[in-house]
Scaffold this motif. Structure first.
Motif, mmCIF file in Angstrom:
data_model
loop_
_atom_site.group_PDB
_atom_site.id
_atom_site.type_symbol
_atom_site.label_atom_id
_atom_site.label_comp_id
_atom_site.label_asym_id
_atom_site.label_seq_id
_atom_site.Cartn_x
_atom_site.Cartn_y
_atom_site.Cartn_z
ATOM 1 N N ALA A 85 0.831 -1.209 0.000
ATOM 2 C CA ALA A 85 0.000 0.000 0.000
ATOM 3 C C ALA A 85 0.860 1.251 0.000
ATOM 4 N N ALA A 86 0.279 2.309 -0.533
ATOM 5 C CA ALA A 86 0.805 3.653 -0.323
ATOM 6 C C ALA A 86 -0.084 4.249 0.769
ATOM 7 N N MET A 95 3.989 6.797 2.580
ATOM 8 C CA MET A 95 5.048 5.791 2.633
ATOM 9 C C MET A 95 4.531 4.460 2.119
ATOM 10 N N PHE A 96 5.470 3.649 1.632
ATOM 11 C CA PHE A 96 5.156 2.258 1.335
ATOM 12 C C PHE A 96 4.941 1.512 2.646
ATOM 13 N N ALA A 97 4.014 0.562 2.650
ATOM 14 C CA ALA A 97 3.903 -0.369 3.780
ATOM 15 C C ALA A 97 3.061 -1.547 3.331
ATOM 16 N N TYR B 136 9.863 -3.648 1.161
ATOM 17 C CA TYR B 136 8.421 -3.893 1.095
ATOM 18 C C TYR B 136 8.011 -4.704 -0.129
ATOM 19 N N PRO B 250 6.398 5.708 -2.741
ATOM 20 C CA PRO B 250 5.303 5.231 -3.594
ATOM 21 C C PRO B 250 4.845 6.321 -4.548
#
Lengths: 136, 386
Positions: A85-86, A95-97, B136, B250
């Motif tokens: 996800a963003a 952030m990416f996670a 990630y 992202p």
């Protein structure tokens, strides 16, 4: 740039982030000059170019801006599927996670989420997000 | 105003593009491409005084374009060695600027790859030591998927609309003997949607190829081009746009949106043309969605209307926006960098004419784009007949 304390690559910039995650805290760089958060960590604030910034703990809540379920492992050995996800944080950065504990039918842009901490494929503890429980 | 030093593309060459090219090496494949482009231009190799070529090795100074000097008009007057500058639109724009400025007269640009893109089996954009991506499990297609998903959320774009783009371009490649996926049965939207999911909403057949091959081209001044037998194609306009470094954060659709529009506007301004003048579209197609987005970026439809715009026959030879008639990267070729040059080559060939079944009749203006990574950057060229 392997680091003695970790068996995955970290840099002088990112090391505090991963150390905090291992302690169950999501931290992000906040500029001492313009007072704004930015992410990922960089030598200079990406808003005002100041090199004077500090790691600050976030409230650990956010919203899913977008997401994708990954079915083809980007690196051999990663278990699939997983949800990348963003995530947008109210502190003012994205952030990416990974998104966890979320049934596929509940995946949505705008989903309120809260941080949790889980091991990644390489064993390190990373901030992840899960659907936010309604406060009681 | 036209000048004697305006950059003109005078020679192009594509090696064979295939899933694998057994027995070939990147270096020897690139030499084939360079020799082919020189022959196509009808020049002597010693005429070349500027070089933007990879140097895969073995031999020479690793990665240094100056290693090519003994083969050309040494001492060279100009080199560029960065792997994103030895190919495609960026290569053409930088070489063109050097030619216009008088730094050199005749430049060769090119790259090639034989052998796997990486030996670890990692997807493109991952496993490259990029910390935030590797941690990630992101990749290039994950980037585009995040942008596509948000576009679906905001505008109701559907997987079927994206699959239609992929089917049209894949069918173009099916009928181009030079495409890696030449031949076979027609591809349907159902085929795209039935292929395995890579990064939702992108299926395997929504994504471009990974194959082997090479490409090179020759540019010189308008004045010198006049003396050559081959028809020169003018770089009438061009521009670049960069939103952020790739593979860090992202991609957010609200940042990506119509990224490239300012560059395209500048390029058309230089050429004294508008998008309505374009006869052939050679747009970067790493995945189906990015093609749809670029039509919104070009202003041919409104933001969010790309799905409807690309429907039907619009992107075919008979449509009003003939797009990637060579099969693009979805069915033609993606090797890592030489597909960037491939986009330019298809534009050049369409303007030269004589492409047979995929020729756009009387093509005079080609729009070329290179882009990447959830559209963190976009580069564009306007090519016209001399």
């Amino acid at each position: 740039m392997a680091d003695a304390a970790f068996d995955f690559p970290v840099t002088p910039l990112s090391r505090p982030y991963w150390e905090a995650a291992a302690q169950g805290r999501l931290i992000a760089p906040r500029c001492n000059a313009c007072k704004r958060f930015f992410f990922a960590p960089e030598v200079a604030c990406t808003h005002c170019f100041s090199t004077d910034w500090t790691w600050v703990e976030t409230a650990g809540e956010g919203e899913v801006y977008s997401y994708t379920t990954i079915h083809r492992a980007p690196v051999p050995g990663m278990a699939t599927p997983y949800v990348l996800a963003a995530v947008e944080l109210p502190e003012g950065f994205a952030m990416f996670a990974h998104l966890v504990d979320c049934p596929p039918e509940a995946l949505a842009c705008g989903l309120p989420v809260e941080v949790d901490f889980r091991p990644l494929h390489d064993g390190r503890i990373a901030p992840v997000f899960k659907p936010r429980q309604p406060s009681v | 105003m036209a000048s004697a030093r305006d950059p003109v593309v005078v020679g192009v060459y594509l090696t064979r593009q295939a899933r694998t090219l057994p027995g070939r090496t990147s270096h020897e494949l690139l030499i084939e491409a360079v020799k082919g482009a020189i022959a196509d231009a009808g020049i002597d190799r010693r005429d070349i005084d500027g070089v933007a070529l990879d140097w895969p090795g073995p031999g020479g100074a690793p990665g240094d374009s100056a290693s090519w000097a003994p083969y050309f008009g040494a001492p060279l007057k100009w080199v560029d060695s960065h792997f994103m500058d030895t190919t495609g639109v960026r290569g053409v724009l930088k070489a063109g600027a050097a030619i216009s400025a008088g730094l050199c007269d005749t430049v060769v640009i090119g790259s090639a790859r034989a052998g796997p893109f990486n030996t670890t089996g990692a997807a493109v954009g991952s496993g490259m030591g990029l910390e935030w991506i590797d941690a990630y499990g992101a990749s290039t297609m994950a980037y585009f998927a995040l942008v596509a998903r948000r576009h679906m959320h905001q505008f109701g774009t559907t997987p079927e609309q994206m699959a239609h783009v992929a089917a049209v371009i894949r069918n173009h490649g099916r009928t181009n003997p030079e495409a890696a996926l030449y031949g076979g049965d027609p591809v349907t939207v159902g085929d795209i949607l039935a292929s395995p999911m890579i990064a939702d909403p992108l299926h395997r057949l929504d994504c471009c190829l990974m194959n082997e091959g090479g490409a090179a081209l020759i540019m010189t001044t308008a004045e010198r081009a006049k003396d050559l037998a081959a028809k020169g194609v003018r770089v009438a306009g061009g521009a670049m746009e960069f939103a952020q470094g790739n593979y860090i954060n992202p991609p957010l659709y609200r940042d990506v949106r119509t990224l490239g529009q300012a560059a395209v506007r500048r390029a058309f301004g230089q050429a004294g043309l508008s998008v309505a003048d374009v006869d052939v579209f050679c747009v970067y197609d790493p995945c189906s969605f990015e093609v749809l987005r670029q039509f919104e970026m070009l202003g041919l439809c409104g933001e969010g209307e790309g799905g409807d715009f690309v429907a039907g026959d619009r992107l075919t030879l008979d449509g009003d926006c003939p797009t990637n008639l060579d099969g693009g990267m979805l069915a033609g070729s993606w090797t890592g960098t030489s597909q960037l040059t491939g986009k330019v080559i298809e534009g050049v060939r369409q303007i030269r004419g004589g492409l047979g079944p995929r020729q756009v009749v009387d093509a005079e203006v080609a729009l070329v784009t290179n882009a990447g990574s959830g559209a963190q950057h976009l580069e564009t060229l306007i090519l016209t007949g001399s």
